[in-house]
Design a protein around this motif. Structure first.
Motif, PDB file in Angstrom:
ATOM      1  N   LEU A 296     -33.436 -29.785  40.773  1.00  0.00           N
ATOM      2  CA  LEU A 296     -34.770 -30.169  41.234  1.00  0.00           C
ATOM      3  C   LEU A 296     -34.821 -31.679  41.403  1.00  0.00           C
ATOM      4  CD1 LEU A 296     -37.432 -28.722  41.741  1.00  0.00           C
ATOM      5  CD2 LEU A 296     -38.135 -29.409  39.475  1.00  0.00           C
TER       6      LEU A 296
ATOM      7  N   ILE B 263     -38.526 -22.960  39.552  1.00  0.00           N
ATOM      8  CA  ILE B 263     -39.929 -22.795  39.913  1.00  0.00           C
ATOM      9  C   ILE B 263     -39.986 -22.312  41.347  1.00  0.00           C
ATOM     10  CG2 ILE B 263     -42.150 -23.921  40.092  1.00  0.00           C
ATOM     11  CD1 ILE B 263     -40.963 -25.902  38.003  1.00  0.00           C
TER      12      ILE B 263
ATOM     13  N   THR C 258     -32.867 -16.200  40.360  1.00  0.00           N
ATOM     14  CA  THR C 258     -31.792 -16.788  39.579  1.00  0.00           C
ATOM     15  C   THR C 258     -30.485 -16.756  40.356  1.00  0.00           C
ATOM     16  OG1 THR C 258     -32.884 -15.784  37.699  1.00  0.00           O
ATOM     17  CG2 THR C 258     -30.739 -16.754  37.304  1.00  0.00           C
TER      18      THR C 258
ATOM     19  N   LEU D 213     -27.244 -19.201  39.503  1.00  0.00           N
ATOM     20  CA  LEU D 213     -27.199 -19.199  38.043  1.00  0.00           C
ATOM     21  C   LEU D 213     -27.107 -17.778  37.500  1.00  0.00           C
ATOM     22  CD1 LEU D 213     -30.042 -21.763  37.392  1.00  0.00           C
ATOM     23  CD2 LEU D 213     -27.603 -22.186  37.422  1.00  0.00           C
ATOM     24  N   ARG D 214     -26.894 -17.708  36.198  1.00  0.00           N
ATOM     25  CA  ARG D 214     -26.871 -16.408  35.527  1.00  0.00           C
ATOM     26  C   ARG D 214     -27.973 -16.316  34.475  1.00  0.00           C
ATOM     27  NH1 ARG D 214     -22.589 -13.462  36.346  1.00  0.00           N
ATOM     28  NH2 ARG D 214     -22.597 -12.472  34.325  1.00  0.00           N
TER      29      ARG D 214
ATOM     30  N   ALA E  32     -30.214 -19.220  42.992  1.00  0.00           N
ATOM     31  CA  ALA E  32     -30.011 -20.586  42.531  1.00  0.00           C
ATOM     32  C   ALA E  32     -28.580 -20.780  42.071  1.00  0.00           C
ATOM     33  CB  ALA E  32     -30.972 -20.903  41.391  1.00  0.00           C
TER      34      ALA E  32
ATOM     35  N   LYS F 147     -28.372 -26.693  43.288  1.00  0.00           N
ATOM     36  CA  LYS F 147     -29.199 -27.829  43.674  1.00  0.00           C
ATOM     37  C   LYS F 147     -30.209 -28.077  42.579  1.00  0.00           C
ATOM     38  CE  LYS F 147     -32.213 -29.572  47.241  1.00  0.00           C
ATOM     39  NZ  LYS F 147     -33.309 -29.122  48.080  1.00  0.00           N
TER      40      LYS F 147
ATOM     41  N   ARG G 222     -32.431 -24.688  32.793  1.00  0.00           N
ATOM     42  CA  ARG G 222     -32.366 -23.988  34.082  1.00  0.00           C
ATOM     43  C   ARG G 222     -33.750 -23.428  34.403  1.00  0.00           C
ATOM     44  NH1 ARG G 222     -28.106 -24.014  31.459  1.00  0.00           N
ATOM     45  NH2 ARG G 222     -26.027 -24.065  32.344  1.00  0.00           N
TER      46      ARG G 222
ATOM     47  N   ARG H  23     -34.458 -29.248  32.419  1.00  0.00           N
ATOM     48  CA  ARG H  23     -33.936 -29.553  33.739  1.00  0.00           C
ATOM     49  C   ARG H  23     -34.420 -28.486  34.713  1.00  0.00           C
ATOM     50  NH1 ARG H  23     -27.607 -28.933  35.286  1.00  0.00           N
ATOM     51  NH2 ARG H  23     -28.224 -26.781  34.994  1.00  0.00           N
ATOM     52  N   GLY H  24     -34.708 -28.875  35.915  1.00  0.00           N
ATOM     53  CA  GLY H  24     -35.153 -27.912  36.923  1.00  0.00           C
ATOM     54  C   GLY H  24     -34.050 -27.657  37.928  1.00  0.00           C
ATOM     55  N   VAL H  25     -34.012 -26.442  38.428  1.00  0.00           N
ATOM     56  CA  VAL H  25     -33.022 -26.084  39.435  1.00  0.00           C
ATOM     57  C   VAL H  25     -33.751 -25.472  40.621  1.00  0.00           C
ATOM     58  CG1 VAL H  25     -30.971 -24.719  39.912  1.00  0.00           C
ATOM     59  CG2 VAL H  25     -31.318 -25.635  37.642  1.00  0.00           C
ATOM     60  N   GLU H  26     -33.274 -25.817  41.803  1.00  0.00           N
ATOM     61  CA  GLU H  26     -33.896 -25.269  43.009  1.00  0.00           C
ATOM     62  C   GLU H  26     -33.289 -23.917  43.338  1.00  0.00           C
ATOM     63  OE1 GLU H  26     -36.171 -26.350  45.077  1.00  0.00           O
ATOM     64  OE2 GLU H  26     -36.356 -28.528  44.916  1.00  0.00           O
TER      65      GLU H  26
END
Lengths: 593, 511
Positions: free
Chosen positions: B251, A410, A195, A200-201, A198, B249, A407, A518-521
């Motif tokens: 996905l 993967i 996390t 994020l929190r 990325a 970033k 958030r 939504r996905g985050v890298e």
């Protein structure tokens, strides 16, 4: 390359970075930002810090790979496996002997498909902890000597999966403390670090690892829940192995008779693990959700009873048959080209020709259980990844759910297969669209819902009429409408000052995205550990060498017994911090206890 | 096969103590752990039995403790064998095979690699950004595509205004993203943490910063304005990264990758070994590297003594030349071997050998040491041997040795600093049921079952051997005695360890 990473670690560059930060945010009093990096003493004036001295080491132990490096670096210095070749006796050079490749069946012996390649497995009944300790010791020593080039005592940040088994933790810490000069080990949990890496929190971290897929709900950097499923890398490689084995058997005449009755053992003796992994890494891919929908509709048209996997099989069989029947190349299908690749470990070595779509099968069946009925009752350990992610979101508290669903991170080895990440996100979105966040499903609920909708439908038209009425008679000479629209439904009046303030603050306070899937890298847990280490943030679970060697894991006090607040605030600024002995009389394992 | 037969491996005694020490200390708590650890080793043996169990060269753990004698060290302080596991290497100096200079390890770590490319006719302006410089060279001195892209990316990193679509096209490398994130977190920490260091961030307490100074001033001068102002302004909590500039970033769709895969052939994809090389490029370079102008360091040697000088060397050879190939020992036939021990010490050693009568493993071979207790002479001057009357010697002529019958309890041969004893081995048969002559059909069936399948190294005959050496030597002169007396005090020392004799491979009964 080495130079570039080193410049990256340069203390001076960091200082300029923090200075920029200072300038852009314009705090109220002029101050030099604190130097978070490489301060040798609390009282020294800011001087060009001696690089490297302060950086702690960051180790990440996984079932298949070990990553090691230093904090403040974006990538680990080394990543090594625990394969059987790394585990030989000193001076044993048999892997370089001619013909070694062909004797892999003997080497495998009666062992499980991937056992020789793993550091540990979570089922501790069959694990020799002494052996695990030996493997850890060797892989760390190797990293020390070849890549880290440091023998001096250093602090260590240890990244572990959440809910790590205590016996393994004990073995791990023992072999690290006993064999290497580590004054202090900080334990950090990998999903939290994912996390952080990325940016994020809060997040829903889907870690598709080797033994299991672990889904963790993180809210404000706290772990809220874990879910696990066996559908992960190991099953994936097993499935790919079976696929390759069946194909290679097909092309051998003497196997033709028992093609159908080939059991698991036989299949696992056909193609070696290494080669399967190679194919998995190079050719495996995952269908996108839209493709899957298209396939499903086709299969429904053709034969409603058949499951999805059969349908895809059917779609692909013609090209296979063409390829097999004669040596002639099949008609090239731009959407499903044939891939020709060598297999060395079969007897005899052969060249296999398979359509590209076949390599999507392991992902379908293993991760998404496409061969099962749409809504099967899975065992706890075999829920498909997307269902598990949906369930995890469902069991999160409502506030956290809204934040976490937009958030989804993967990560993990198997998530690098092209298409997997997007597929998980799309599947979760589809489940959400289909079910909403309702825990109760079934016919009774459906009936109830339709009933409610009917009632709604009956109510709505009358209201619309009323609203129209009001618009028809805008002035007071008409009878006052029975229902005025409530003030809450009206658009609020625009306040120019508010608007101006909003615009001014727009760069500082951004709306928090929530409620959409939504996905985050992420850069991965290792990078998260390196970030945390670089920022010199102190962990809760800090273990000192002396204390651990004296007391072992039993010396750890339960979380809560340690008053974190006093540690953090009671010290005056004059007390030099660091690894002082008197600082903590007791220690804890934090979430790992 | 690991090494040519016959070979000798020595088990470092550290292995048994390094890991289980802590486990056994916490017997009460970690009983479960111990039991778990024990189960695969042997069924139901007690803790005491475990302590005394014979060394099993076939257990998977043995691979970690067995070393050839040449790999071992000997510590003079603790009188123990030290294997690479119980030693921490500190590399003082690196040697560059290219420029033949030695470089201190701090230089290696700081400077990294300074490989000289002028050998191949390429000169770089600066040591970083090699890819782009190479591209420029390939492009005839004109910036290439990669450089343009890099410049565009630089703009993104700098946060300059770039059309929305374009900003997403130019991807940050993981390296850049890491830098962004770090910057972001640093900013957040500076903003959110008040000067009272509430998040306990850094080692320094901010004495270097005027902000902290003003706070302290406020503390002493009693003017409250300093603190209040700050706390109001700094109440903003940490936020998450929300833009590309923060390092976020989202996905992205990766259908394009799959499309590319469709076009690619097997050879176009990156193999696992290539990936391993790509991602960690320092791997080889950091070893070779070097800065030519640095002078040779005065190297400080740590006490690092080779075990060869302290531990008797063991050699195995056959008594009668009946074996042509150590890779095919005839099963069920007694073979006599000569085990020669050389003494590297300047004092005579008493040796006691012990071995289990049957080797562990699936196929137990019988082992007998005909003379397990004997003495080896001191490693004295070679002239002593020539000058002294050969009372201690016991030599055999060739004829004797070829016909000779080994006697139990007597050594075979003895020289100045070596002694040879006879070891009799009856290799086991690899056939699991040797006594029952089975029908060929049956054997075929059996061969598919798991028991009969030979695993790797099942046919290797390895003998675990316990060596106990005892000798008297002069006590270490540590300068405390002042005047060294005429008779130095003798000190008795013991050394005990397991080792493994690799005899050979047992021939398959069929062949």
């Amino acid at each position: 390359m080495a130079a570039s990473t080193q410049s990256h670690r340069n203390a001076s560059s960091l200082r300029t970075a923090s200075l920029q930060a200072h300038a852009s945010t314009a705090p109220d009093s002029p101050h030099t930002p604190k130097r978070a990096v490489s301060t040798t003493s609390a009282f020294s004036s800011p001087a060009p810090g001696t690089r490297d001295i302060d950086e702690s080491m960051v180790f990440e132990f996984g079932s298949r790979r070990f990553r090691a490096g230093f904090s403040n670096e974006s990538a680990p210095r080394c990543s090594s496996g625990y394969g059987p070749e790394e585990q030989r006796r000193a001076g044993d050079y048999r892997r370089w002997v001619d013909g070694y490749e062909n004797s892999w069946r003997k080497r495998k012996g009666g062992k499980d498909w991937s056992e020789a390649y793993e550091l540990w497995r979570m089922d501790l009944r069959g694990v020799d902890l002494g052996l695990v300790g030996d493997k850890i010791e060797r892989v760390v020593r190797d990293a020390y000597q070849k890549y880290l080039l440091h023998a001096m005592p250093r602090k260590l940040i240890l990244i572990l999966p959440p809910a790590f088994p205590r016996p393994l933790l004990s073995t791990l810490l023992t072999s690290l403390f006993a064999n290497f000069q580590l004054p202090l080990i900080t334990l950090l949990s990998s999903p939290v670090l994912s996390t952080i890496a990325a940016g994020l929190r809060s997040a829903l971290v889907v870690d598709i690892g080797w033994h299991e897929t672990i889904i963790t709900g993180i809210f404000e950097l706290r772990e809220l829940l874990h879910c696990r499923t066996d559908r992960a890398g190991r099953m994936l490689s097993r499935e790919m192995g079976k696929l390759l084995a069946r194909e290679s058997m097909k092309s051998q005449e003497w196997h033709e008779a028992k093609d159908t009755i080939a059991d698991d053992d036989e299949l696992s003796d056909e193609v070696s693990f290494e080669e399967t992994e190679e194919v998995l890494a190079r050719l495996a891919w995952c269908r996108s959700y839209s493709q899957v929908l298209r396939l499903r509709s086709i299969s429904r048209q053709e034969s409603p009873e058949e499951t999805f996997a059969d349908a895809s099989e059917q779609l692909e069989t013609p090209s296979v048959a063409e390829g097999d029947s004669e040596g002639a190349p099949p008609t090239p299908d731009p959407n499903d080209p044939a891939i020709i690749f060598p297999l060395q470990s079969t007897t005899p070595p052969m060249t296999v020709r398979l359509p590209m779509s076949r390599f999507a099968e392991p992902c379908e069946t293993v991760l998404f259980a496409a061969d099962a009925a749409a809504d099967e009752n899975w065992d706890d350990n075999e829920v498909p990844v997307h269902h598990l992610a949906y369930d995890a979101l469902l069991s999160l508290p409502r506030d956290a759910r809204g934040i976490c669903m937009s958030r989804i991170i993967i990560t993990g080895g198997a998530s690098n297969i092209p298409g997997v990440k997007n597929r998980v996100i799309d599947e979760v979105a589809a489940l959400f669209a289909e079910r909403g966040w309702e825990k109760v499903r079934g016919k009774a609920v459906e009936r109830r819902r339709t009933k409610l909708e009917e009632i709604n439908r009956n109510l709505k038209p009358s209201r619309r009429v009323e609203i129209q009425k009001t618009s028809e008679y805008p002035h007071g000479d008409t009878p006052f409408p029975l229902h005025t629209p409530s003030p809450g439904l009206e658009d609020p009046e625009l306040d120019p000052i508010d608007e101006k303030l909003r615009l001014e603050n727009a760069h500082a306070v951004r709306p928090i995205v929530h409620g959409i899937v939504r996905g985050v890298e992420t850069l991965g847990p290792w990078a998260g550990g390196a970030l945390i280490g670089g920022l010199k943030i102190k962990g809760i679970a800090q273990i000192e060498q002396d204390k651990f060697l004296q007391q072992g894991l039993a010396g750890a006090s339960k979380e809560g017994e340690i008053n974190v607040a006093t540690q953090r605030f009671s010290m005056g600024p004059g007390v030099p911090r660091g690894v002082s002995a008197g600082e903590r009389s007791s220690w804890t394992l934090g979430v790992f206890g | 096969m690991s090494r040519p037969f016959p070979y000798t491996y020595i088990s470092c005694p550290c292995t048994d103590t390094s890991t289980p020490v802590c486990l056994s200390k916490r017997r009460g708590v970690d009983e479960v752990t111990r039991n778990l650890a024990k189960t695969p080793l042997g069924a139901g043996d007690d803790a005491e039995e475990e302590e005394e169990r014979t060394f099993d060269p076939r257990s998977p753990r043995s691979n970690y403790s067995l070393y050839p004698l040449e790999h071992l060290l000997y510590c003079e302080d603790c009188h123990q064998i030290r294997c690479p596991r119980c030693v921490l290497d500190e590399i003082v100096c690196w040697f560059c095979p290219n420029c033949l200079f030695e470089v201190s390890s701090t230089m290696v770590k700081m400077e990294g690699n300074s490989w000289n490319t002028s050998d191949i006719g390429i000169l770089f302006d600066r040591p970083s950004n090699i890819t782009h410089q190479l591209e420029r060279v390939a492009n005839g001195g004109v910036p290439g595509f990669a450089e343009e892209r890099a410049q565009a990316r630089k703009k993104v990193i700098a946060g300059e205004d770039i059309p929305e679509g374009f900003a997403w096209d130019v991807d940050l490398t993981p390296d850049e993203r890491f830098g962004k994130l770090k910057h972001f977190y640093l900013t957040q920490l500076v903003n959110s943490s008040s000067s009272s260091n509430s998040l306990d961030l850094s080692n320094s307490y901010g004495y270097g910063s005027p902000g902290a100074l003003s706070r302290i001033m406020g503390l002493y001068s009693g003017i409250t304005g300093y603190g209040n102002k700050k706390s109001k302004a700094r109440s903003m909590p940490m936020r998450e990264a929300s833009t590309v500039a923060d390092g976020l970033k989202l996905l992205e769709r990766d259908e394009s990758v799959i499309e590319k895969m469709k076009q690619a052939k097997w050879d176009d994809t990156t193999s696992l070994s290539q990936r391993a090389e790509q991602r960690y490029p320092h791997r080889f370079l950091s070893h070779i590297l070097v800065k030519p102008e640095s002078k040779v360091q005065t190297t400080r040697f740590r006490i690092r003594l080779v075990a060869l000088n302290y531990i008797p060397t063991m050699n195995l050879r056959q008594l009668q030349p009946i074996l042509k190939d150590y890779n095919a020992l005839p099963p069920l036939k007694p073979i006599q071997f000569l085990l020669t021990l050389h003494n590297p010490l300047f004092d005579p050693i008493r040796i006691t050998l012990a071995t289990p009568s049957h080797t562990p493993g699936r196929f137990a071979s019988k082992v007998t040491i005909l003379c397990p207790e004997f003495e080896i002479g001191a490693n004295t001057d070679v002239w002593d041997e020539a000058l002294s009357t050969g009372s201690k010697e016991k030599r055999r002529t060739k004829a004797e040795s070829s016909e000779g019958q080994a006697e139990a309890g007597k050594i075979w041969e003895k020289g100045r600093n070596w002694t040879t004893v006879v070891l009799e081995v009856v290799p086991a048969s690899l056939d699991p049921t040797p006594k029952l002559p089975s029908l060929p059909e049956e054997t075929e069936q059996e061969s598919t079952t798991e028991d009969t399948v030979l695993e790797e190294d099942d046919d290797v005959l390895e003998i675990p051997l316990f060596v106990h050496a005892e000798y008297e030597t002069e006590a270490a002169a540590d300068g405390s005695g002042g005047v060294a007396g005429a008779e130095k005090e003798k000190e008795k020392r013991e050394l005990a360890y397991w080792c493994v004799l690799g005899v050979g491979r047992i021939a398959h009964s069929a062949s």
